[in-house]
Design a protein around this motif. Sequence first.
Motif, PDB file in Angstrom:
ATOM      1  N   ARG A   1      89.521  -1.539  16.806  1.00 42.59           N
ATOM      2  CA  ARG A   1      89.720  -0.071  16.807  1.00 42.59           C
ATOM      3  C   ARG A   1      91.215   0.177  16.678  1.00 42.59           C
ATOM      4  NH1 ARG A   1      87.433   0.718  22.762  1.00 42.59           N
ATOM      5  NH2 ARG A   1      86.788  -1.432  22.481  1.00 42.59           N
TER       6      ARG A   1
ATOM      7  N   ASN B   1      84.362  14.057  20.738  1.00 45.73           N
ATOM      8  CA  ASN B   1      83.050  13.911  20.125  1.00 45.73           C
ATOM      9  C   ASN B   1      82.600  12.475  20.303  1.00 45.73           C
ATOM     10  OD1 ASN B   1      80.823  13.917  18.451  1.00 45.73           O
ATOM     11  ND2 ASN B   1      81.844  15.011  16.799  1.00 45.73           N
ATOM     12  N   GLU B   2      81.386  12.272  20.804  1.00 45.00           N
ATOM     13  CA  GLU B   2      80.907  10.902  20.963  1.00 45.00           C
ATOM     14  C   GLU B   2      80.269  10.348  19.698  1.00 45.00           C
ATOM     15  OE1 GLU B   2      82.658   9.828  23.958  1.00 45.00           O
ATOM     16  OE2 GLU B   2      81.106   8.446  23.326  1.00 45.00           O
ATOM     17  N   LYS B   3      80.054  11.194  18.715  1.00 44.81           N
ATOM     18  CA  LYS B   3      79.404  10.748  17.492  1.00 44.81           C
ATOM     19  C   LYS B   3      80.339   9.887  16.665  1.00 44.81           C
ATOM     20  CE  LYS B   3      77.603  13.786  14.846  1.00 44.81           C
ATOM     21  NZ  LYS B   3      77.258  15.029  14.112  1.00 44.81           N
ATOM     22  N   LEU B   4      79.761   8.856  16.073  1.00 39.91           N
ATOM     23  CA  LEU B   4      80.481   8.056  15.102  1.00 39.91           C
ATOM     24  C   LEU B   4      79.933   8.375  13.715  1.00 39.91           C
ATOM     25  CD1 LEU B   4      80.713   4.423  16.560  1.00 39.91           C
ATOM     26  CD2 LEU B   4      82.587   6.021  16.170  1.00 39.91           C
TER      27      LEU B   4
ATOM     28  N   PHE C   1      71.957   6.403  21.135  1.00 34.80           N
ATOM     29  CA  PHE C   1      71.946   6.859  19.746  1.00 34.80           C
ATOM     30  C   PHE C   1      70.835   6.169  18.965  1.00 34.80           C
ATOM     31  CE2 PHE C   1      76.294   8.527  20.131  1.00 34.80           C
ATOM     32  CZ  PHE C   1      76.805   7.760  21.172  1.00 34.80           C
TER      33      PHE C   1
ATOM     34  N   PHE D   1      79.804   6.744  10.068  1.00 35.92           N
ATOM     35  CA  PHE D   1      80.004   5.454   9.421  1.00 35.92           C
ATOM     36  C   PHE D   1      80.157   5.608   7.911  1.00 35.92           C
ATOM     37  CE2 PHE D   1      79.253   2.160  12.594  1.00 35.92           C
ATOM     38  CZ  PHE D   1      78.684   2.881  13.633  1.00 35.92           C
TER      39      PHE D   1
ATOM     40  N   ILE E   1      93.288   2.231  18.049  1.00 36.43           N
ATOM     41  CA  ILE E   1      94.131   2.506  19.212  1.00 36.43           C
ATOM     42  C   ILE E   1      94.554   1.218  19.912  1.00 36.43           C
ATOM     43  CG2 ILE E   1      93.235   4.809  19.607  1.00 36.43           C
ATOM     44  CD1 ILE E   1      91.470   3.638  21.812  1.00 36.43           C
TER      45      ILE E   1
ATOM     46  N   TYR F   1      70.074   5.379  14.861  1.00 33.80           N
ATOM     47  CA  TYR F   1      70.539   5.404  13.482  1.00 33.80           C
ATOM     48  C   TYR F   1      69.462   4.792  12.590  1.00 33.80           C
ATOM     49  CZ  TYR F   1      75.329   5.648  15.421  1.00 33.80           C
ATOM     50  OH  TYR F   1      76.477   6.002  16.079  1.00 33.80           O
TER      51      TYR F   1
ATOM     52  N   PHE G   1      87.462   2.879  13.587  1.00 31.90           N
ATOM     53  CA  PHE G   1      86.915   1.598  14.019  1.00 31.90           C
ATOM     54  C   PHE G   1      86.454   0.793  12.808  1.00 31.90           C
ATOM     55  CE2 PHE G   1      86.367   3.051  18.414  1.00 31.90           C
ATOM     56  CZ  PHE G   1      86.279   4.413  18.254  1.00 31.90           C
TER      57      PHE G   1
ATOM     58  N   TYR H   1      73.310  12.542  25.481  1.00 32.29           N
ATOM     59  CA  TYR H   1      74.406  12.355  26.427  1.00 32.29           C
ATOM     60  C   TYR H   1      73.908  12.063  27.831  1.00 32.29           C
ATOM     61  CZ  TYR H   1      77.712  14.418  23.100  1.00 32.29           C
ATOM     62  OH  TYR H   1      78.501  14.687  22.015  1.00 32.29           O
TER      63      TYR H   1
ATOM     64  N   GLU I   1      89.770   8.852  15.698  1.00 29.58           N
ATOM     65  CA  GLU I   1      89.800   7.457  16.124  1.00 29.58           C
ATOM     66  C   GLU I   1      89.011   6.668  15.086  1.00 29.58           C
ATOM     67  OE1 GLU I   1      88.868   8.692  20.529  1.00 29.58           O
ATOM     68  OE2 GLU I   1      89.470   6.601  20.445  1.00 29.58           O
TER      69      GLU I   1
ATOM     70  N   LEU J   1      75.050   3.539   7.839  1.00 25.38           N
ATOM     71  CA  LEU J   1      74.342   3.999   9.030  1.00 25.38           C
ATOM     72  C   LEU J   1      74.408   5.512   9.082  1.00 25.38           C
ATOM     73  CD1 LEU J   1      75.163   1.004   9.922  1.00 25.38           C
ATOM     74  CD2 LEU J   1      74.904   1.878  12.227  1.00 25.38           C
TER      75      LEU J   1
ATOM     76  N   ARG K   1      85.541   8.582  14.708  1.00 23.85           N
ATOM     77  CA  ARG K   1      85.108   9.407  15.830  1.00 23.85           C
ATOM     78  C   ARG K   1      86.106  10.544  15.977  1.00 23.85           C
ATOM     79  NH1 ARG K   1      86.829   9.069  21.221  1.00 23.85           N
ATOM     80  NH2 ARG K   1      85.449  10.066  22.717  1.00 23.85           N
TER      81      ARG K   1
END
Lengths: 113, 109
Positions: B49, B94-97, A33, B99, B51, A35, B34, A50, B32, A43, B90
């Motif tokens: 996190r 989806n792997e994107k975070l 990634f 913020f 979880i 940012y 964080f 991927y 999810e 951010l 998240r």
Amino acid sequence: DVKVTQSSRYLVKRTGEKVFLECVQDMDHENMFWYRQDPGLGLRLIYFSYDVKMKEKGDIPEGYSVSREKKERFSLILESASTNQTSMYLCASSPGRQFNEQFFGPGTRLTVL
Amino acid sequence: AQRVTQPEKLLSVFKGAPVELKCNYSYSGSPELFWYVQYSRQRLQLLLRHISRESIKGFTADLNKGETSFHLKKPFAQEEDSAMYYCALRGIGNEKLTFGTGTRLTIIP
């Protein structure tokens, strides 16, 4: 210990220059990634990848492109740098989709004059 | 669309006092959540996190789906807690975070 490294800590460029920011991770992570980090804005995701040769736009891709020719390396390219791209740039990586912690590099402080 | 809001840009707390950093989110499914932290001259790193439901460095955070919040709490602040804190979300699959804008916490000795 996961290591994400970025090619430069500080970089000064002129308006219109082509700028390359390099990021390397040594843990065989699939995801990488880019940012930018700005005071008051947090951010914001520019691009992510991927897998090798795969890329997806993030929230603010305009003015940027990326390259991922090898799994461990993810490059951010500013085709023609502008002053509003002055910022701190953070690279991150994470393992495959089942795992969700991102590991960050130390950042590159880019100043465009 | 997913969104994270941290209403406080700056927060100052006396050493030994309780700390609460607020985080609210907007997401249509089950996210999810964080907390990431950046200490002075260090890289951004995961603090905890939801979880995991664990306490890290004395910090805890509970996901409240009714209030769509994930506030970070610590009962007794320490000087080494001074840092920039980011809440992140998240989405499922989806792997994107995404913020938040961050809260700079300063512990007053």
